[in-house]
Design a protein around this motif. Structure first.
Motif: not given
Length: 70
Positions: A38-64
């Protein structure tokens, strides 16, 4: 486009398989595997959002966070 769709299908199938295995066995180890998937699915979803919207500190924190927890 095809490799991304294939990757998503593989991750989804892995999550489905882990969920079914957890429902049939109910052991604590399988529970950890299901949470990990489940965590890997969340991680991949957030990575997809980051790729499409650009980097942000909040997404980087959630990814890590999801990466280290998984």
């Amino acid at each position: 486009m095809i490799p991304v769709a294939l990757y998503i299908a593989i991750i989804e199938q892995m999550a489905r398989g882990a969920g079914e295995f957890w429902m049939s066995s109910g052991s604590q180890t399988v529970t950890y595997v299901s949470v990990d998937v489940s965590l890997l699915m969340i991680l991949n979803t957030v990575l997809a959002f980051e790729r499409s919207r650009g980097p942000s500190k909040a997404l980087a924190l959630l990814i890590m966070t999801t990466y280290f927890c998984a």
